[in-house]
Design a protein around this motif. Structure first.
Motif, PDB file in Angstrom:
ATOM      1  N   UNK A  41     106.858  45.044 -33.982  1.00 27.29           N
ATOM      2  CA  UNK A  41     107.380  45.244 -35.200  1.00 27.29           C
ATOM      3  C   UNK A  41     107.700  46.758 -35.376  1.00 27.29           C
ATOM      4  N   UNK A  42     107.100  47.664 -35.095  1.00 26.34           N
ATOM      5  CA  UNK A  42     107.344  49.071 -35.224  1.00 26.34           C
ATOM      6  C   UNK A  42     108.634  49.257 -34.540  1.00 26.34           C
ATOM      7  N   UNK A  43     109.010  48.626 -33.453  1.00 24.20           N
ATOM      8  CA  UNK A  43     110.130  48.567 -32.802  1.00 24.20           C
ATOM      9  C   UNK A  43     111.412  47.961 -33.472  1.00 24.20           C
ATOM     10  N   UNK A  44     111.052  47.231 -34.590  1.00 23.48           N
ATOM     11  CA  UNK A  44     112.065  46.301 -35.274  1.00 23.48           C
ATOM     12  C   UNK A  44     112.511  45.238 -34.495  1.00 23.48           C
ATOM     13  N   UNK A  45     111.724  44.578 -33.550  1.00 21.42           N
ATOM     14  CA  UNK A  45     112.237  43.589 -32.527  1.00 21.42           C
ATOM     15  C   UNK A  45     111.556  42.107 -33.112  1.00 21.42           C
ATOM     16  N   UNK A  46     112.395  41.214 -33.021  1.00 25.65           N
ATOM     17  CA  UNK A  46     111.895  39.794 -33.165  1.00 25.65           C
ATOM     18  C   UNK A  46     111.257  39.319 -31.925  1.00 25.65           C
ATOM     19  N   UNK A  47     110.369  38.408 -32.134  1.00 23.76           N
ATOM     20  CA  UNK A  47     109.782  37.954 -30.836  1.00 23.76           C
ATOM     21  C   UNK A  47     110.770  37.365 -29.885  1.00 23.76           C
ATOM     22  N   UNK A  48     111.780  36.797 -30.505  1.00 26.91           N
ATOM     23  CA  UNK A  48     112.945  36.118 -29.383  1.00 26.91           C
ATOM     24  C   UNK A  48     113.427  37.265 -28.663  1.00 26.91           C
ATOM     25  N   UNK A  49     113.876  38.360 -29.298  1.00 25.72           N
ATOM     26  CA  UNK A  49     114.460  39.514 -28.699  1.00 25.72           C
ATOM     27  C   UNK A  49     113.537  40.168 -27.546  1.00 25.72           C
ATOM     28  N   UNK A  50     112.105  40.564 -27.973  1.00 29.24           N
ATOM     29  CA  UNK A  50     111.209  41.228 -27.086  1.00 29.24           C
ATOM     30  C   UNK A  50     111.218  40.161 -25.968  1.00 29.24           C
ATOM     31  N   UNK A  51     111.024  38.763 -26.203  1.00 32.40           N
ATOM     32  CA  UNK A  51     110.773  37.929 -24.932  1.00 32.40           C
ATOM     33  C   UNK A  51     111.887  38.091 -24.158  1.00 32.40           C
ATOM     34  N   UNK A  52     113.188  38.031 -24.794  1.00 30.90           N
ATOM     35  CA  UNK A  52     114.499  38.138 -23.991  1.00 30.90           C
ATOM     36  C   UNK A  52     114.547  39.424 -23.065  1.00 30.90           C
ATOM     37  N   UNK A  53     114.145  40.491 -23.659  1.00 33.74           N
ATOM     38  CA  UNK A  53     114.223  41.872 -23.160  1.00 33.74           C
ATOM     39  C   UNK A  53     113.049  41.928 -21.964  1.00 33.74           C
ATOM     40  N   UNK A  54     112.038  41.114 -22.072  1.00 38.27           N
ATOM     41  CA  UNK A  54     111.063  41.054 -20.991  1.00 38.27           C
ATOM     42  C   UNK A  54     111.131  40.135 -19.931  1.00 38.27           C
ATOM     43  N   UNK A  55     112.111  39.352 -20.140  1.00 41.84           N
ATOM     44  CA  UNK A  55     112.694  38.138 -19.236  1.00 41.84           C
ATOM     45  C   UNK A  55     111.363  37.121 -18.999  1.00 41.84           C
ATOM     46  N   UNK A  56     110.645  36.902 -20.390  1.00 41.64           N
ATOM     47  CA  UNK A  56     109.584  35.753 -20.381  1.00 41.64           C
ATOM     48  C   UNK A  56     109.925  34.777 -21.512  1.00 41.64           C
ATOM     49  N   UNK A  57     109.289  33.763 -21.680  1.00 41.41           N
ATOM     50  CA  UNK A  57     109.355  32.727 -22.599  1.00 41.41           C
ATOM     51  C   UNK A  57     109.052  33.368 -23.673  1.00 41.41           C
ATOM     52  N   UNK A  58     109.403  32.733 -24.939  1.00 41.82           N
ATOM     53  CA  UNK A  58     108.882  32.925 -26.150  1.00 41.82           C
ATOM     54  C   UNK A  58     107.634  32.328 -26.424  1.00 41.82           C
ATOM     55  N   UNK A  59     106.949  31.376 -25.450  1.00 42.51           N
ATOM     56  CA  UNK A  59     105.813  30.897 -25.774  1.00 42.51           C
ATOM     57  C   UNK A  59     104.743  31.877 -25.081  1.00 42.51           C
ATOM     58  N   UNK A  60     105.144  32.544 -23.990  1.00 45.89           N
ATOM     59  CA  UNK A  60     104.361  33.394 -23.180  1.00 45.89           C
ATOM     60  C   UNK A  60     103.998  34.430 -24.028  1.00 45.89           C
ATOM     61  N   UNK A  61     105.045  35.296 -24.546  1.00 46.52           N
ATOM     62  CA  UNK A  61     105.042  36.237 -25.595  1.00 46.52           C
ATOM     63  C   UNK A  61     104.074  36.023 -26.798  1.00 46.52           C
ATOM     64  N   UNK A  62     104.300  34.690 -27.228  1.00 46.23           N
ATOM     65  CA  UNK A  62     103.159  34.007 -28.342  1.00 46.23           C
ATOM     66  C   UNK A  62     101.714  34.335 -27.753  1.00 46.23           C
ATOM     67  N   UNK A  63     101.766  33.681 -26.549  1.00 50.03           N
ATOM     68  CA  UNK A  63     100.305  33.707 -26.027  1.00 50.03           C
ATOM     69  C   UNK A  63      99.903  35.302 -25.740  1.00 50.03           C
ATOM     70  N   UNK A  64     100.599  35.944 -25.234  1.00 49.91           N
ATOM     71  CA  UNK A  64     100.160  37.322 -25.269  1.00 49.91           C
ATOM     72  C   UNK A  64      99.735  38.081 -26.475  1.00 49.91           C
ATOM     73  N   UNK A  65     100.565  37.728 -27.571  1.00 45.80           N
ATOM     74  CA  UNK A  65     100.185  38.503 -28.951  1.00 45.80           C
ATOM     75  C   UNK A  65      99.283  37.785 -29.584  1.00 45.80           C
ATOM     76  N   UNK A  66      98.615  36.440 -29.361  1.00 37.33           N
ATOM     77  CA  UNK A  66      97.607  35.744 -30.003  1.00 37.33           C
ATOM     78  C   UNK A  66      96.394  35.797 -29.130  1.00 37.33           C
ATOM     79  N   UNK A  67      96.524  36.382 -27.963  1.00 38.27           N
ATOM     80  CA  UNK A  67      95.310  36.486 -27.127  1.00 38.27           C
ATOM     81  C   UNK A  67      94.736  35.203 -26.241  1.00 38.27           C
TER      82      UNK A  67
END
Length: 85
Positions: A13-39
């Protein structure tokens, strides 16, 4: 992992990125990012570092776990090296 994931979300959020954008930049799925962010579960280390790199904080995280950056650990390391350990 929950606290770590919350911090990842804050950095995103500090970087002004949506979850979709960050997942794309990290070459991971949105679900993987969700799992990381929720622990949820244990993320693969490469996925976690891909997110940290995309956020621009991978070097900071690596430095944070360096025992030479901690006075107590550095003293213990010096003791071990001084005794040939």
């Amino acid at each position: 992992m929950r606290n770590f994931g919350s911090n990842i979300r804050r950095w995103r959020r500090v970087n002004g990125m949506s979850a979709t954008t960050l997942a794309a930049r990290a070459f991971i799925t949105r679900e993987t990012l969700r799992n990381i962010e929720t622990g949820i579960g244990t993320p693969r280390i490469d996925s976690l570092f891909a997110v940290l790199t995309a956020l621009g904080i991978a070097d900071t995280v690596v430095a944070a776990v360096d025992p030479y950056n901690n006075d107590a650990a550095r003293a213990r390391i010096d003791d071990l090296l001084g005794t040939g350990g």
